[in-house]
Design a protein around this motif. Structure first.
Motif, PDB file in Angstrom:
ATOM      1  N   GLY A   1       8.506 -23.709 -23.876  1.00  0.00           N
ATOM      2  CA  GLY A   1       9.396 -23.234 -24.933  1.00  0.00           C
ATOM      3  C   GLY A   1       8.750 -22.104 -25.721  1.00  0.00           C
ATOM      4  N   THR A   2       7.465 -22.261 -26.043  1.00  0.00           N
ATOM      5  CA  THR A   2       6.741 -21.221 -26.774  1.00  0.00           C
ATOM      6  C   THR A   2       6.547 -19.989 -25.892  1.00  0.00           C
ATOM      7  OG1 THR A   2       5.559 -23.004 -27.891  1.00  0.00           O
ATOM      8  CG2 THR A   2       4.696 -20.792 -28.188  1.00  0.00           C
ATOM      9  N   LEU A   3       6.241 -20.238 -24.614  1.00  0.00           N
ATOM     10  CA  LEU A   3       6.058 -19.128 -23.677  1.00  0.00           C
ATOM     11  C   LEU A   3       7.347 -18.319 -23.542  1.00  0.00           C
ATOM     12  CD1 LEU A   3       3.837 -17.918 -21.966  1.00  0.00           C
ATOM     13  CD2 LEU A   3       4.460 -19.451 -20.102  1.00  0.00           C
ATOM     14  N   ASP A   4       8.491 -19.013 -23.545  1.00  0.00           N
ATOM     15  CA  ASP A   4       9.794 -18.334 -23.449  1.00  0.00           C
ATOM     16  C   ASP A   4       9.932 -17.234 -24.499  1.00  0.00           C
ATOM     17  OD1 ASP A   4      10.768 -19.762 -21.332  1.00  0.00           O
ATOM     18  OD2 ASP A   4      11.892 -21.206 -22.553  1.00  0.00           O
ATOM     19  N   VAL A   5       9.622 -17.559 -25.748  1.00  0.00           N
ATOM     20  CA  VAL A   5       9.842 -16.563 -26.802  1.00  0.00           C
ATOM     21  C   VAL A   5       8.829 -15.427 -26.728  1.00  0.00           C
ATOM     22  CG1 VAL A   5      11.129 -17.966 -28.435  1.00  0.00           C
ATOM     23  CG2 VAL A   5       8.634 -18.007 -28.516  1.00  0.00           C
ATOM     24  N   TRP A   6       7.590 -15.743 -26.320  1.00  0.00           N
ATOM     25  CA  TRP A   6       6.622 -14.640 -26.178  1.00  0.00           C
ATOM     26  C   TRP A   6       6.999 -13.758 -24.992  1.00  0.00           C
ATOM     27  CZ3 TRP A   6       4.212 -12.893 -30.056  1.00  0.00           C
ATOM     28  CH2 TRP A   6       3.815 -13.758 -31.094  1.00  0.00           C
ATOM     29  N   ASP A   7       7.503 -14.366 -23.912  1.00  0.00           N
ATOM     30  CA  ASP A   7       8.022 -13.580 -22.783  1.00  0.00           C
ATOM     31  C   ASP A   7       9.088 -12.608 -23.287  1.00  0.00           C
ATOM     32  OD1 ASP A   7       6.439 -15.034 -21.142  1.00  0.00           O
ATOM     33  OD2 ASP A   7       8.045 -15.794 -19.843  1.00  0.00           O
ATOM     34  N   GLY A   8       9.989 -13.142 -24.124  1.00  0.00           N
ATOM     35  CA  GLY A   8      11.074 -12.326 -24.662  1.00  0.00           C
ATOM     36  C   GLY A   8      10.540 -11.141 -25.446  1.00  0.00           C
ATOM     37  N   ARG A   9       9.538 -11.387 -26.280  1.00  0.00           N
ATOM     38  CA  ARG A   9       8.977 -10.321 -27.118  1.00  0.00           C
ATOM     39  C   ARG A   9       8.243  -9.283 -26.267  1.00  0.00           C
ATOM     40  NH1 ARG A   9       9.029  -7.038 -29.493  1.00  0.00           N
ATOM     41  NH2 ARG A   9       8.757  -6.460 -31.669  1.00  0.00           N
ATOM     42  N   VAL A  10       7.487  -9.768 -25.264  1.00  0.00           N
ATOM     43  CA  VAL A  10       6.768  -8.868 -24.359  1.00  0.00           C
ATOM     44  C   VAL A  10       7.773  -8.000 -23.595  1.00  0.00           C
ATOM     45  CG1 VAL A  10       5.355  -8.779 -22.244  1.00  0.00           C
ATOM     46  CG2 VAL A  10       4.685 -10.283 -24.119  1.00  0.00           C
ATOM     47  N   ALA A  11       8.884  -8.619 -23.168  1.00  0.00           N
ATOM     48  CA  ALA A  11       9.889  -7.881 -22.391  1.00  0.00           C
ATOM     49  C   ALA A  11      10.556  -6.789 -23.232  1.00  0.00           C
ATOM     50  CB  ALA A  11      10.946  -8.842 -21.837  1.00  0.00           C
TER      51      ALA A  11
ATOM     52  N   ASP B   1      18.622   1.658 -17.716  1.00  0.00           N
ATOM     53  CA  ASP B   1      18.521   1.802 -19.168  1.00  0.00           C
ATOM     54  C   ASP B   1      17.605   0.733 -19.766  1.00  0.00           C
ATOM     55  OD1 ASP B   1      19.981  -0.464 -18.932  1.00  0.00           O
ATOM     56  OD2 ASP B   1      21.752   0.256 -20.012  1.00  0.00           O
ATOM     57  N   ILE B   2      17.445   0.805 -21.062  1.00  0.00           N
ATOM     58  CA  ILE B   2      16.475  -0.040 -21.753  1.00  0.00           C
ATOM     59  C   ILE B   2      16.810  -1.532 -21.596  1.00  0.00           C
ATOM     60  CG2 ILE B   2      17.659   0.164 -24.012  1.00  0.00           C
ATOM     61  CD1 ILE B   2      13.945   0.413 -23.912  1.00  0.00           C
ATOM     62  N   GLU B   3      18.101  -1.841 -21.633  1.00  0.00           N
ATOM     63  CA  GLU B   3      18.503  -3.240 -21.527  1.00  0.00           C
ATOM     64  C   GLU B   3      18.225  -3.785 -20.121  1.00  0.00           C
ATOM     65  OE1 GLU B   3      19.029  -5.503 -23.491  1.00  0.00           O
ATOM     66  OE2 GLU B   3      20.012  -7.045 -22.276  1.00  0.00           O
ATOM     67  N   ALA B   4      18.527  -2.960 -19.105  1.00  0.00           N
ATOM     68  CA  ALA B   4      18.248  -3.378 -17.730  1.00  0.00           C
ATOM     69  C   ALA B   4      16.743  -3.549 -17.510  1.00  0.00           C
ATOM     70  CB  ALA B   4      18.813  -2.361 -16.742  1.00  0.00           C
ATOM     71  N   LEU B   5      15.948  -2.681 -18.133  1.00  0.00           N
ATOM     72  CA  LEU B   5      14.490  -2.787 -18.018  1.00  0.00           C
ATOM     73  C   LEU B   5      13.994  -4.080 -18.653  1.00  0.00           C
ATOM     74  CD1 LEU B   5      13.373   0.872 -18.823  1.00  0.00           C
ATOM     75  CD2 LEU B   5      12.903  -0.361 -16.708  1.00  0.00           C
ATOM     76  N   ARG B   6      14.570  -4.389 -19.820  1.00  0.00           N
ATOM     77  CA  ARG B   6      14.166  -5.605 -20.530  1.00  0.00           C
ATOM     78  C   ARG B   6      14.465  -6.838 -19.671  1.00  0.00           C
ATOM     79  NH1 ARG B   6      16.068  -9.723 -22.915  1.00  0.00           N
ATOM     80  NH2 ARG B   6      18.224  -9.114 -22.628  1.00  0.00           N
ATOM     81  N   VAL B   7      15.667  -6.863 -19.102  1.00  0.00           N
ATOM     82  CA  VAL B   7      16.062  -8.005 -18.270  1.00  0.00           C
ATOM     83  C   VAL B   7      15.135  -8.113 -17.053  1.00  0.00           C
ATOM     84  CG1 VAL B   7      17.884  -8.930 -16.787  1.00  0.00           C
ATOM     85  CG2 VAL B   7      18.463  -7.981 -19.038  1.00  0.00           C
ATOM     86  N   ALA B   8      14.852  -6.958 -16.410  1.00  0.00           N
ATOM     87  CA  ALA B   8      13.997  -6.966 -15.221  1.00  0.00           C
ATOM     88  C   ALA B   8      12.596  -7.472 -15.548  1.00  0.00           C
ATOM     89  CB  ALA B   8      13.916  -5.552 -14.632  1.00  0.00           C
ATOM     90  N   LEU B   9      12.042  -7.040 -16.691  1.00  0.00           N
ATOM     91  CA  LEU B   9      10.697  -7.480 -17.059  1.00  0.00           C
ATOM     92  C   LEU B   9      10.700  -8.958 -17.434  1.00  0.00           C
ATOM     93  CD1 LEU B   9       7.731  -6.959 -17.481  1.00  0.00           C
ATOM     94  CD2 LEU B   9       8.222  -5.898 -19.680  1.00  0.00           C
ATOM     95  N   ALA B  10      11.759  -9.392 -18.133  1.00  0.00           N
ATOM     96  CA  ALA B  10      11.852 -10.801 -18.512  1.00  0.00           C
ATOM     97  C   ALA B  10      11.888 -11.677 -17.258  1.00  0.00           C
ATOM     98  CB  ALA B  10      13.092 -11.042 -19.373  1.00  0.00           C
TER      99      ALA B  10
END
Lengths: 197, 362
Positions: free
Chosen positions: B175-185, B234-243
């Motif tokens: 659960g904690t990793l999920d949110v840090w993944d989100g921030r990193v992405a 675009d930025i959103e697609a990049l975020r999703v791909a990195l996540a």
């Protein structure tokens, strides 16, 4: 080195946040020069605060009683909770006079580097309150830092399954300022969060 | 932009120095170890807020001193900006721009744009991908303050995720990793977009610069990603791909207790006519590409900021053959330039000569 009692006070003062060795010396000698009653009043107020003030049982704000003045105020809207990192953030939001709900003090923000995870914050207490108090909206008013933003995301993830709305503060331009004084990052955020007229 | 004056206090060999360079070419002549490069290093610090020699701040403080100070006046257009840095041996550095703390240190990048040429510039071609990532990121930060801010945020979020993995290993709370993944992405997508935008903006300048210094063929960036960033527009697609990539690499990341995908592991390479310069170009070709990278950066900054950056050449001419030197000089001599040289003999560039010795410049 100063006389031991003076040095002792300087050492104590310099342990306070934002106070360096030089400021500590200035404060100590200031306290030596003022009327004794003035110095005593400061000492007494520190002692009194420490002996009477504790954390609110509900929201962990500072209080002299079991619950803080906001939590016992029956006019406050119990359906919304504003989550802040520290108790000193509460008066800042109160000054807007726009938030009518109650607060929840987390005690910091998530930071694995500093060894702070959800267990070190008052997350489970928040989760319990949302269930018990009939809360419909939680506002994450954490700082707009990497750690604060992540903490807000964690709150959203934690509370969404309970069917509660989780929002976070918008960031943007300071009101009453000129556009050309805004820094690029703030302006960038304001642009990204623009609203239709 | 040009530096009108520089003051150093307890910086490297300088106990107290006041130096008022000319607006054009300044040639610093002196023995090895006299302190020529230290002057360039101080000017570079005002622009990049770190040493281009890659040493920690405390290495810049004169031996036996409690702190070092760098002050400089930078003229650009009609106004002059004063930038002041104090580096204490312990504690945090202080940065003042016109006597005030900037809201963020990255803002000073805008006040003092600098481009540095070093004898080991060939490293950008020859060494691992880290130096090429740094080249792109540094240049992006010089051009756009937002890029510097986004890089800092990515670095911060990444260090937090790595700290979490280091502590938890295979037991890390998901659960904690999920949110840090989100921030990193979120931050990583921005970093990638800055690199991509920069590579595109640089392309024309790089191409021209390569021709001008005598290269034949064409140079291109090739960006090899540790995650699927190429199909994302675009930025959103990049975020999703990195996540998604972060979730996928999670078991491995937990095993090795660090983050193995993301912009910090990507590999930007330079291709010469489609071949990797690192492994397949000759020494001469590599040197030409390295020069073109610096001149391309210089031109891009000039283009975007509408002002010439300050150019620092540390002992570069000793490494260049006559032919390349002859071609480089006309490309750079119109702005403010600082050149160091150990010998007082013929340099391919003319300018005001300064003698550097025993902690003084005259």
């Amino acid at each position: 080195m100063f006389e031991p009692p003076v040095q002792r006070l300087i050492d104590e003062l310099s342990r306070l946040p934002g106070v360096g060795q030089k400021s500590a010396q200035r404060l100590a000698f200031h306290l030596l020069n003022v009327e004794e009653a003035d110095a005593r009043r400061l000492a007494d107020s520190i002692t009194e605060m420490r002996s009477t003030v504790r954390l609110c049982n509900r929201c962990f704000n500072a209080t002299a009683d079991a619950e803080c003045t906001i939590c016992v105020d029956t006019r406050r809207d119990t359906s919304s909770i504003c989550v802040v990192e520290r108790a000193q953030d509460i008066p800042v939001i109160e000054r807007t006079q726009l938030f009518k709900g109650r607060y929840h003090v987390l005690g910091g923000a998530m930071s694995p580097i500093a060894g702070i995870g959800p267990e070190q914050l008052r997350m489970s207490e928040l989760e319990a309150r949302v269930g018990a108090e009939g809360v419909t909206e939680v506002i994450a008013a954490t700082n707009p830092t990497v750690e604060g933003d992540t903490t807000a995301m964690y709150i959203a993830q934690l509370l969404k399954p309970l069917g509660v709305k989780v929002t976070k503060l918008a960031s943007g331009l300071p009101v009453g300022g000129d556009l050309d004084y805004a820094d690029e990052v703030t302006l960038g955020r304001a642009l990204a969060g623009r609203q239709e007229l | 932009m040009h530096l009108t004056w520089l003051e150093l206090v307890n910086f490297r060999p300088y106990e107290a120095l006041r130096f008022e360079p000319t607006e054009g070419v300044n040639i610093l002549v002196g023995e090895n170890g006299a302190g020529k490069t230290s002057v360039l290093e101080a000017i570079g610090y005002l622009g990049m807020m770190r040493s281009f020699r890659g040493v920690p701040d405390r290495a810049l403080i004169r031996e036996g001193s409690a702190s070092a100070v760098i002050r400089g006046g930078i003229a650009g257009g009609a106004s002059e900006t004063t930038v002041e840095v104090e580096l204490p041996s312990d504690g945090r550095r202080t940065v003042l721009v016109n006597g005030k703390r900037p809201r963020r240190v990255h803002d000073t990048f805008l006040s003092v744009p600098v481009v540095v040429f070093l004898p080991d510039d060939l490293d950008v071609i020859k060494r691992g991908p880290r130096v090429r990532r740094e080249y792109l990121d540094d240049l992006a930060a010089t051009l756009w303050p937002q890029a510097g801010q986004d890089l800092t945020e990515y670095d911060r979020a990444l260090r937090q995720r790595n700290a979490l993995l280091r502590q938890g290993g295979r037991e890390t709370d998901t659960g904690t990793l999920d949110v840090w993944d989100g921030r990193v992405a979120v931050a990583g997508a921005k970093v990638l977009l800055h690199r991509r935008t920069l590579a595109v903006a640089l392309q024309t300048h790089l191409h021209h610069a390569y021709k001008e210094v005598g290269g034949s063929g064409s140079v291109h960036w090739m960006y090899r990603s540790t995650w699927d960033s190429h199909s994302a527009g675009d930025i959103e697609a990049l975020r999703v791909a990195l996540a998604e990539a972060l979730v996928e690499s999670r078991p491995r990341d937990m095993d090795v207790r660090t983050t193995t995908v993301g912009p910090h592991r990507d590999e930007p390479d330079l291709l010469l006519d489609g071949r990797p310069t690192r492994t397949e170009a000759s020494q001469g070709e590599q040197r030409t590409v390295a020069l073109a990278l610096r001149i391309g950066a210089y031109r891009l900054i000039e283009d975007v900021r509408d002002q010439k950056p300050i150019l620092l050449l540390d002992d570069v001419f000793s490494e260049l053959d006559k032919e390349r030197a002859r071609r480089v000089v006309p490309l750079i001599e119109n702005g403010q330039v600082f050149v160091t040289t150990a010998r007082d003999d013929e340099l391919p560039i003319r300018g005001r000569r300064w003698s550097v010795s025993e902690g003084s410049v005259s």
